[in-house]
Design an enzyme around this catalytic site. Sequence first.
Site, short mmCIF file in Angstrom:
data_model
loop_
_atom_site.label_atom_id
_atom_site.label_comp_id
_atom_site.label_asym_id
_atom_site.label_seq_id
_atom_site.Cartn_x
_atom_site.Cartn_y
_atom_site.Cartn_z
N ARG A 61 0.82 -1.23 0.00
CA ARG A 61 0.00 0.00 0.00
C ARG A 61 0.84 1.27 0.00
O ARG A 61 0.32 2.36 -0.24
CB ARG A 61 -1.02 -0.05 1.13
CG ARG A 61 -2.26 -0.82 0.69
CD ARG A 61 -3.20 -1.10 1.82
NE ARG A 61 -2.74 -2.26 2.58
CZ ARG A 61 -2.94 -2.45 3.87
NH1 ARG A 61 -3.58 -1.55 4.55
NH2 ARG A 61 -2.51 -3.53 4.46
N GLU A 98 4.29 -10.04 15.17
CA GLU A 98 3.57 -10.61 16.32
C GLU A 98 3.68 -12.14 16.29
O GLU A 98 3.91 -12.79 17.30
CB GLU A 98 2.12 -10.17 16.25
CG GLU A 98 1.46 -10.18 17.61
CD GLU A 98 0.07 -9.58 17.55
OE1 GLU A 98 -0.23 -8.87 16.58
OE2 GLU A 98 -0.70 -9.86 18.49
P1 AMP Z 1 3.29 -1.99 11.99
O1 AMP Z 1 4.53 -2.66 11.51
O2 AMP Z 1 2.66 -2.64 13.18
O3 AMP Z 1 3.48 -0.49 12.18
O4 AMP Z 1 2.20 -2.18 10.86
C1 AMP Z 1 2.22 -1.43 9.71
C2 AMP Z 1 1.81 -2.21 8.49
O5 AMP Z 1 0.71 -3.10 8.74
C3 AMP Z 1 1.37 -1.27 7.41
O6 AMP Z 1 1.94 -1.71 6.20
C4 AMP Z 1 -0.14 -1.38 7.38
O7 AMP Z 1 -0.58 -1.44 6.07
C5 AMP Z 1 -0.49 -2.66 8.13
N1 AMP Z 1 -1.45 -2.43 9.22
C6 AMP Z 1 -1.20 -2.54 10.55
N2 AMP Z 1 -2.30 -2.31 11.29
C7 AMP Z 1 -3.29 -2.05 10.41
C8 AMP Z 1 -4.69 -1.72 10.55
N3 AMP Z 1 -5.29 -1.61 11.75
N4 AMP Z 1 -5.40 -1.51 9.43
C9 AMP Z 1 -4.80 -1.59 8.21
N5 AMP Z 1 -3.52 -1.91 8.02
C10 AMP Z 1 -2.75 -2.13 9.10
#
Ligand code: AMP
Length: 179
Positions: A61, A98
């Site tokens: 995305r 996770e």
């Molecule tokens: P993080 O590594 O936890 O910051 O997660 C970021 C990545 O996971 C991004 O590429 C987002 O597209 C996806 N992501 C994480 N949480 C969500 C959410 N609640 N809704 C949509 N995409 C998410």
Amino acid sequence: MTVEEVKNAIRNVPDFPIPGIQFKDITTALDKPECLKWMRDEMVRRYKNLGITQVVGIESRGFILAPAVAMEIGAGFVPIRKPNKLPAETVSVTYAKEYGEDVIQIHKDALDENDVVLIHDDILATGGSMAAAIELVKKLGVKKIYVNCLIELEGLPGRKVLSEAGAEVDCLMGIEVDE
Ligand code: AMP
């Protein structure tokens, strides 16, 4: 168009892809021409005068707005991809998710010490994937790194994690993680 109007266009999908996750679906903002333009223009306004030479998008995305912004600010576009997608020599970073581990890659010759880089993704949640992207880009010895996400999920430590890693983080809007 206001930030509130764009925020309202983003759809919340409960329990996707797994129970307990409130998935922020940007497709319902992307398909509205005025929201799409607002997001592009807002990023261009923030990043146009910083000498950015390359906008790096995180698969998948991060690939939507990064090239559009790059063209407007006179920069190139560089993809960060999942393993075994890029055809030439790559560098990799492995990071903990996770559940299990993930690997991301970038072409080794895509950036160098003369580059000022903007790394972009759609959502900043825990900051794990963006921290890995920063580590990856740093391996290529660039001059400076800016970080941008469309949405910051408030109530998660993403911004703190990235600031501690020394990155300049900026998001277009904040949404409560459980909203
Ligand atoms: P993080 O590594 O936890 O910051 O997660 C970021 C990545 O996971 C991004 O590429 C987002 O597209 C996806 N992501 C994480 N949480 C969500 C959410 N609640 N809704 C949509 N995409 C998410």
